[in-house]
Write an enzyme that holds these catalytic residues in place. Sequence first.
Site, mmCIF file in Angstrom:
data_model
loop_
_atom_site.group_PDB
_atom_site.id
_atom_site.type_symbol
_atom_site.label_atom_id
_atom_site.label_comp_id
_atom_site.label_asym_id
_atom_site.label_seq_id
_atom_site.Cartn_x
_atom_site.Cartn_y
_atom_site.Cartn_z
ATOM 1 N N ARG A 120 0.847 -1.196 0.000
ATOM 2 C CA ARG A 120 0.000 0.000 0.000
ATOM 3 C C ARG A 120 0.885 1.250 0.000
ATOM 4 N NH1 ARG A 120 -3.783 -3.471 2.847
ATOM 5 N NH2 ARG A 120 -2.732 -3.299 4.860
ATOM 6 N N PHE B 120 -10.960 -5.110 -6.322
ATOM 7 C CA PHE B 120 -10.900 -6.072 -5.202
ATOM 8 C C PHE B 120 -10.393 -5.306 -3.973
ATOM 9 C CE2 PHE B 120 -9.983 -8.292 -9.178
ATOM 10 C CZ PHE B 120 -10.946 -9.287 -9.196
ATOM 11 N N ASP C 173 -15.429 -3.239 -5.088
ATOM 12 C CA ASP C 173 -15.445 -4.562 -4.450
ATOM 13 C C ASP C 173 -16.841 -5.143 -4.606
ATOM 14 O OD1 ASP C 173 -13.418 -6.110 -2.359
ATOM 15 O OD2 ASP C 173 -15.518 -6.658 -2.068
ATOM 16 N N ALA D 231 -15.445 -7.012 -10.272
ATOM 17 C CA ALA D 231 -14.278 -6.292 -10.817
ATOM 18 C C ALA D 231 -14.017 -6.654 -12.274
ATOM 19 C CB ALA D 231 -13.049 -6.600 -9.964
ATOM 20 N N ASP E 278 -6.021 -6.794 -6.833
ATOM 21 C CA ASP E 278 -5.645 -7.615 -5.667
ATOM 22 C C ASP E 278 -6.750 -8.633 -5.369
ATOM 23 O OD1 ASP E 278 -4.361 -8.584 -3.420
ATOM 24 O OD2 ASP E 278 -5.047 -6.963 -2.115
ATOM 25 N N CYS F 126 -2.393 -14.060 -4.234
ATOM 26 C CA CYS F 126 -2.164 -14.488 -2.849
ATOM 27 C C CYS F 126 -2.365 -16.001 -2.731
ATOM 28 C CB CYS F 126 -3.073 -13.733 -1.890
ATOM 29 S SG CYS F 126 -4.811 -13.984 -2.204
HETATM 30 N N1 SAH Z 1 -6.840 -5.100 -1.520
HETATM 31 C C1 SAH Z 1 -7.488 -5.402 -0.259
HETATM 32 C C2 SAH Z 1 -7.656 -6.886 -0.020
HETATM 33 C C3 SAH Z 1 -8.403 -7.637 -1.113
HETATM 34 S S1 SAH Z 1 -9.077 -9.152 -0.636
HETATM 35 C C4 SAH Z 1 -6.751 -4.702 0.881
HETATM 36 O O1 SAH Z 1 -5.653 -4.159 0.682
HETATM 37 O O2 SAH Z 1 -7.278 -4.707 1.988
HETATM 38 C C5 SAH Z 1 -10.072 -9.587 -2.001
HETATM 39 C C6 SAH Z 1 -11.387 -8.830 -2.120
HETATM 40 O O3 SAH Z 1 -11.973 -9.196 -3.358
HETATM 41 C C7 SAH Z 1 -12.432 -9.130 -1.069
HETATM 42 O O4 SAH Z 1 -12.805 -7.938 -0.434
HETATM 43 C C8 SAH Z 1 -13.651 -9.694 -1.856
HETATM 44 O O5 SAH Z 1 -14.886 -9.214 -1.374
HETATM 45 C C9 SAH Z 1 -13.386 -9.145 -3.216
HETATM 46 N N2 SAH Z 1 -13.923 -9.892 -4.367
HETATM 47 C C10 SAH Z 1 -14.001 -11.212 -4.571
HETATM 48 N N3 SAH Z 1 -14.463 -11.483 -5.801
HETATM 49 C C11 SAH Z 1 -14.684 -10.294 -6.399
HETATM 50 C C12 SAH Z 1 -15.147 -9.892 -7.690
HETATM 51 N N4 SAH Z 1 -15.473 -10.805 -8.627
HETATM 52 N N5 SAH Z 1 -15.233 -8.582 -7.964
HETATM 53 C C13 SAH Z 1 -14.903 -7.657 -7.037
HETATM 54 N N6 SAH Z 1 -14.453 -7.975 -5.799
HETATM 55 C C14 SAH Z 1 -14.351 -9.271 -5.492
#
Ligand code: SAH
Length: 384
Positions: A200, A216, A238, A268, A288, A328
């Site tokens: 970040r 995400f 998200d 996304a 992410d 991840c």
């Molecule tokens: N970047 C964030 C962590 C991401 S975790 C941080 O720094 O805190 C992954 C995220 O993707 C989760 O919040 C989940 O709700 C979201 N997610 C899962 N599938 C998704 C999709 N198809 N489109 C958008 N978001 C999604």
Amino acid sequence: MHLTRDIGASLRAGHPWVFSDVVRMPRGMQAGDVATLHAPDGRFLARGLVDPESDLAFRVFTLRRDEGVDGDLLTRRLEAALDLRTSIVSPDISGLRLVHGENDHLPGFQVDRYGSVLSIRSDGRMGLAWEDRVIDRLCALLPSSSAVVARNPHATEGRARLVRGALDGPVTIVEEGRRFLVDVMTGQKTGFFLDQRDNRSRVARLAPDRRVLNLFAYTGGFSVAAALAGARQVHTVDISPAAVELARENFRLNGVNPADHAFTTADAFDVLEEAASRPGEWDVIVVDPPSFASSRRTRTRALGAYRRLNRLAMQALAPGGWLATATCSSHVSESDFLTVLGEAAGEAGRQMTLAGVHGAGADHPVRLGFPEGRYLTFVLGRLH
Ligand code: SAH
């Protein structure tokens, strides 16, 4: 307990897992029982905890013949884990991983600290059987903790349980001057994605005066970093409405007016398809996603999803734009991911310069000999 195949060299090199197909489990063993592991020829190899109903049948807690697996061992391991953080993580950071499972020689146990709240996640029935003992020892070392929240997939009471103390709504943590609300009870993972903290900060450095699309985004970790650093515009996306709502709250908490930025609850992939059809609107795109490969079997499909996402992001970025992209999944190695990004660039008709390949922060140490410990790969690339 005896191995049927000699994997002693891998155990000695630091890999603490023994799968059920290479071990003869004595009858009557219960999850969480302490067992001594022998090579097929009878040599002592390790001592650890069993999980007879799981594929992951045995986890090594010690390679020393004279060491028992008991509460005192837990205390020694917890002390070492806490000492590592004290040595390497700034005391100003109030959200950090205190125990990173296998990597801290406490297989199956992860502990995160959010202010004075501890959030523990344990694996398997083995983890559930030992959870109380770990919490007792942890609380003895950290007596000022105000609450402990526990998660284990086998617990009957649901996802997260308040097992000690009191907790009244979300907790505020601070990392590198950024403030975040963490809902330890209902949040994903143990509440927050602490592992991306340094990444970040990397995105923050790129953000001043730029247009940033954060996909995400969860509760807006990268978004807050970019907005605080002076991004011209931040779009937070998200699929979870609760996460997007908390992202808005996090903007306010940091003195940034959410009305000056955009927030979307959506898939996304759809948002990226649209962005790719109008290239040049974004200077920085953060990708992410959650782990697409939860097992070896789903790896190929996962690589396809990473390729598609990153191809679209590359198409959408303005010339000179930055892609900040992560995987991840422990089943996708750094080299797999770089290969996929190369293919994506080819398909997008773009050139990308690698400006950095990073992992999780120092509070997520990696045990040598345990490649699964390096689950996070974060790549910064500049698009031409
Ligand atoms: N970047 C964030 C962590 C991401 S975790 C941080 O720094 O805190 C992954 C995220 O993707 C989760 O919040 C989940 O709700 C979201 N997610 C899962 N599938 C998704 C999709 N198809 N489109 C958008 N978001 C999604």
